[in-house]
Design an enzyme around this catalytic site. Sequence first.
Site, mmCIF file in Angstrom:
data_model
loop_
_atom_site.group_PDB
_atom_site.id
_atom_site.type_symbol
_atom_site.label_atom_id
_atom_site.label_comp_id
_atom_site.label_asym_id
_atom_site.label_seq_id
_atom_site.Cartn_x
_atom_site.Cartn_y
_atom_site.Cartn_z
ATOM 1 N N ILE A 23 1.361 1.700 2.513
ATOM 2 C CA ILE A 23 2.448 2.180 1.775
ATOM 3 C C ILE A 23 2.387 1.266 0.353
ATOM 4 C CG2 ILE A 23 4.939 2.522 1.562
ATOM 5 C CD1 ILE A 23 4.819 2.428 4.532
ATOM 6 N N GLY A 24 2.133 0.030 0.440
ATOM 7 C CA GLY A 24 1.987 -0.816 -0.875
ATOM 8 C C GLY A 24 1.296 -0.270 -1.702
ATOM 9 N N ARG A 53 10.412 11.282 16.514
ATOM 10 C CA ARG A 53 10.311 10.602 15.328
ATOM 11 C C ARG A 53 10.705 11.407 14.038
ATOM 12 N NH1 ARG A 53 10.375 7.424 18.736
ATOM 13 N NH2 ARG A 53 9.002 5.508 19.286
ATOM 14 N N TYR A 93 7.410 -6.096 17.015
ATOM 15 C CA TYR A 93 7.501 -5.653 15.793
ATOM 16 C C TYR A 93 9.134 -5.476 15.040
ATOM 17 C CZ TYR A 93 7.274 -2.405 12.028
ATOM 18 O OH TYR A 93 7.352 -1.814 10.635
ATOM 19 N N ALA A 94 9.658 -4.633 15.760
ATOM 20 C CA ALA A 94 11.279 -4.152 15.250
ATOM 21 C C ALA A 94 11.945 -5.515 15.232
ATOM 22 C CB ALA A 94 11.452 -3.157 16.187
ATOM 23 N N THR A 99 12.476 -0.854 8.075
ATOM 24 C CA THR A 99 12.150 0.084 8.781
ATOM 25 C C THR A 99 13.266 0.666 9.699
ATOM 26 O OG1 THR A 99 11.048 0.807 11.031
ATOM 27 C CG2 THR A 99 11.279 -1.722 10.590
ATOM 28 N N ASP A 100 13.295 1.901 10.244
ATOM 29 C CA ASP A 100 14.436 2.363 10.997
ATOM 30 C C ASP A 100 14.341 1.605 12.486
ATOM 31 O OD1 ASP A 100 12.063 3.401 11.944
ATOM 32 O OD2 ASP A 100 12.958 5.694 11.761
ATOM 33 N N GLU A 101 13.081 1.080 12.687
ATOM 34 C CA GLU A 101 13.044 0.672 14.139
ATOM 35 C C GLU A 101 13.841 -0.566 14.440
ATOM 36 O OE1 GLU A 101 9.058 0.428 15.774
ATOM 37 O OE2 GLU A 101 8.062 1.818 14.204
ATOM 38 N N LYS A 118 -3.022 -10.653 1.847
ATOM 39 C CA LYS A 118 -3.979 -11.511 2.658
ATOM 40 C C LYS A 118 -5.180 -10.688 2.965
ATOM 41 C CE LYS A 118 -3.721 -14.532 6.585
ATOM 42 N NZ LYS A 118 -2.532 -14.671 8.092
ATOM 43 N N LYS A 177 11.123 -7.413 12.484
ATOM 44 C CA LYS A 177 11.751 -6.671 11.052
ATOM 45 C C LYS A 177 13.128 -7.015 10.934
ATOM 46 C CE LYS A 177 9.462 -4.769 8.169
ATOM 47 N NZ LYS A 177 8.788 -5.270 7.052
ATOM 48 N N LYS A 222 -2.950 4.175 13.471
ATOM 49 C CA LYS A 222 -1.454 4.725 13.542
ATOM 50 C C LYS A 222 -1.668 6.461 13.842
ATOM 51 C CE LYS A 222 0.321 1.097 11.976
ATOM 52 N NZ LYS A 222 0.819 0.750 10.683
ATOM 53 N N THR A 235 -5.580 -8.626 5.642
ATOM 54 C CA THR A 235 -5.730 -8.570 7.175
ATOM 55 C C THR A 235 -6.584 -7.319 7.388
ATOM 56 O OG1 THR A 235 -3.961 -7.215 7.689
ATOM 57 C CG2 THR A 235 -3.470 -9.631 7.395
ATOM 58 N N ASP A 252 -1.690 -15.390 1.216
ATOM 59 C CA ASP A 252 -0.655 -15.410 2.324
ATOM 60 C C ASP A 252 0.784 -15.405 1.690
ATOM 61 O OD1 ASP A 252 0.821 -15.628 4.764
ATOM 62 O OD2 ASP A 252 -0.888 -16.841 5.875
HETATM 63 P P1 NAD Z 1 0.009 -1.775 6.349
HETATM 64 O O1 NAD Z 1 -0.463 -2.563 7.921
HETATM 65 O O2 NAD Z 1 -0.808 -0.651 6.433
HETATM 66 O O3 NAD Z 1 0.002 -3.008 5.252
HETATM 67 C C1 NAD Z 1 0.281 -4.321 5.455
HETATM 68 C C2 NAD Z 1 -0.414 -5.153 4.520
HETATM 69 O O4 NAD Z 1 0.203 -6.175 4.326
HETATM 70 C C3 NAD Z 1 -1.716 -5.002 4.362
HETATM 71 O O5 NAD Z 1 -2.476 -4.804 3.256
HETATM 72 C C4 NAD Z 1 -1.976 -6.470 5.091
HETATM 73 O O6 NAD Z 1 -3.354 -6.780 4.599
HETATM 74 C C5 NAD Z 1 -0.843 -7.212 4.209
HETATM 75 N N1 NAD Z 1 -0.502 -8.449 5.012
HETATM 76 C C6 NAD Z 1 -0.266 -8.480 6.549
HETATM 77 N N2 NAD Z 1 -0.022 -9.994 6.556
HETATM 78 C C7 NAD Z 1 0.090 -10.479 5.291
HETATM 79 C C8 NAD Z 1 0.382 -11.878 4.832
HETATM 80 N N3 NAD Z 1 0.667 -12.887 5.869
HETATM 81 N N4 NAD Z 1 0.455 -12.126 3.637
HETATM 82 C C9 NAD Z 1 -0.051 -11.278 2.656
HETATM 83 N N5 NAD Z 1 -0.381 -9.935 2.878
HETATM 84 C C10 NAD Z 1 -0.145 -9.717 4.261
HETATM 85 O O7 NAD Z 1 1.612 -1.498 6.625
HETATM 86 P P2 NAD Z 1 2.674 -0.189 5.835
HETATM 87 O O8 NAD Z 1 2.351 0.940 6.748
HETATM 88 O O9 NAD Z 1 1.756 0.063 4.634
HETATM 89 O O10 NAD Z 1 3.818 -0.956 5.968
HETATM 90 C C11 NAD Z 1 4.242 -1.743 4.615
HETATM 91 C C12 NAD Z 1 5.618 -1.959 5.010
HETATM 92 O O11 NAD Z 1 6.441 -0.607 5.284
HETATM 93 C C13 NAD Z 1 5.970 -2.814 6.157
HETATM 94 O O12 NAD Z 1 6.978 -4.009 5.982
HETATM 95 C C14 NAD Z 1 6.463 -1.957 7.223
HETATM 96 O O13 NAD Z 1 7.377 -2.856 8.382
HETATM 97 C C15 NAD Z 1 7.267 -1.124 6.572
HETATM 98 N N6 NAD Z 1 7.296 0.322 6.862
HETATM 99 C C16 NAD Z 1 6.230 1.063 7.499
HETATM 100 C C17 NAD Z 1 6.604 2.209 8.078
HETATM 101 C C18 NAD Z 1 5.377 3.187 8.527
HETATM 102 O O14 NAD Z 1 5.639 4.212 8.957
HETATM 103 N N7 NAD Z 1 3.894 2.553 8.199
HETATM 104 C C19 NAD Z 1 7.772 2.792 8.078
HETATM 105 C C20 NAD Z 1 8.853 2.192 7.563
HETATM 106 C C21 NAD Z 1 8.750 0.966 7.058
#
Ligand code: NAD
Length: 331
Positions: A12-13, A213, A149-150, A125-127, A38, A153, A188, A40, A61
């Site tokens: 998403i980022g 969902r 996880y939830a 998140t909605d979770e 980071k 968050k 996912k 990961t 980090d």
């Molecule tokens: P993702 O797992 O694809 O990406 C997470 C990113 O964070 C990765 O690039 C990872 O390298 C980085 N990261 C992890 N730990 C880190 C650390 N300690 N320091 C710096 N960077 C770090 O996740 P996503 O699906 O893109 O989700 C992004 C956000 O949106 C999350 O906060 C998640 O809770 C929230 N979210 C996701 C969804 C979904 O359906 N994917 C829905 C609602 C909310």
Amino acid sequence: MKVLVTGGAGFIGSHYVRSVLAGAYGPAEDVLVTVLDKLTYAGNRANLPAADDRLRFVRGDVCDLQLLLDLLPGHDTVVHFAAESHVDRSLESAAEFVRTNVLGTQALLEAALRTGVGRVVHVSTDEVYGSIDEGAWTEGFPLLPNSPYAASKASSDLIARSYWRTHGLNVSITRCSNNYGPYQHPEKLIPRFVTNLLEGKPVPVYGDGANRREWLHVDDHCRAVHLVLTRGRAGEIYNVGSGSEHTNMELTERILDSCGADSSMIRFVADRKGHDLRYCLDDSKIREELGYAPRIAFDDGLAETVAWYRDNPNWWKSVKHGLPSTTGRGE
Ligand code: NAD
């Protein structure tokens, strides 16, 4: 605008960063984006433009307070996506979820406060609400998270609220439903099923597939995040939903159909421990207050997503099987 985006190399980022740089939310010539990630297993530098003067990538980090204190001065805004995000992984090993999601959020908020950043959005998140058999959650519902996880968050949401209530930090929280779209990690559900089918492999459906969902295209989510960043009120929480609710079985059938496969490819597997039955958001607040409405119909978004995975095997094969990517961003 100078914005720091944590987790900007994730699913998403990175969509948010690409959208900002592409001018999706307004003129972008003068925009400066710093991505802190980071990298990961879930982060991928190739999700972002290789060379763009407006983008600075910092590998680091979000728990590193000193790094944040060095990095943040000069930024007007922060959008905080960085997290451990996969429920199944949190069932196996929760410590990293607490570290990154709870302690990392606290470090980021503390650094934003100390360096005088004007605006922060914490992406949640909605979770955090748990599971709901009927009806929909408004932002006032109690937090009853079920997975580690939830719970991590939900904890980070409360920390964010405390930095607003106690210190007056200008922070808002978004709580979004399940996202889908290009560049999502193949661990996912949707990319896992699509890439399995593209490889001629079966798709594993948890339990009886009755879990429901709400699915939102990542582009709609990112637009909502930016609306909250620019127009949301401090200390407020905004649910971001789609109204497009499907059981896992319905979703599986649509994916099979889109990939030209049939139900012989389904394998029912033991249900996820503590699997939430249903999530459903009432997002009338963001719709009425900020004029948000999702633009991408689920069928269109799913077809476009399946096509993206079909057209970009190098991207997902490198991520799924740890192979080197030969085409960079895979476009
Ligand atoms: P993702 O797992 O694809 O990406 C997470 C990113 O964070 C990765 O690039 C990872 O390298 C980085 N990261 C992890 N730990 C880190 C650390 N300690 N320091 C710096 N960077 C770090 O996740 P996503 O699906 O893109 O989700 C992004 C956000 O949106 C999350 O906060 C998640 O809770 C929230 N979210 C996701 C969804 C979904 O359906 N994917 C829905 C609602 C909310």
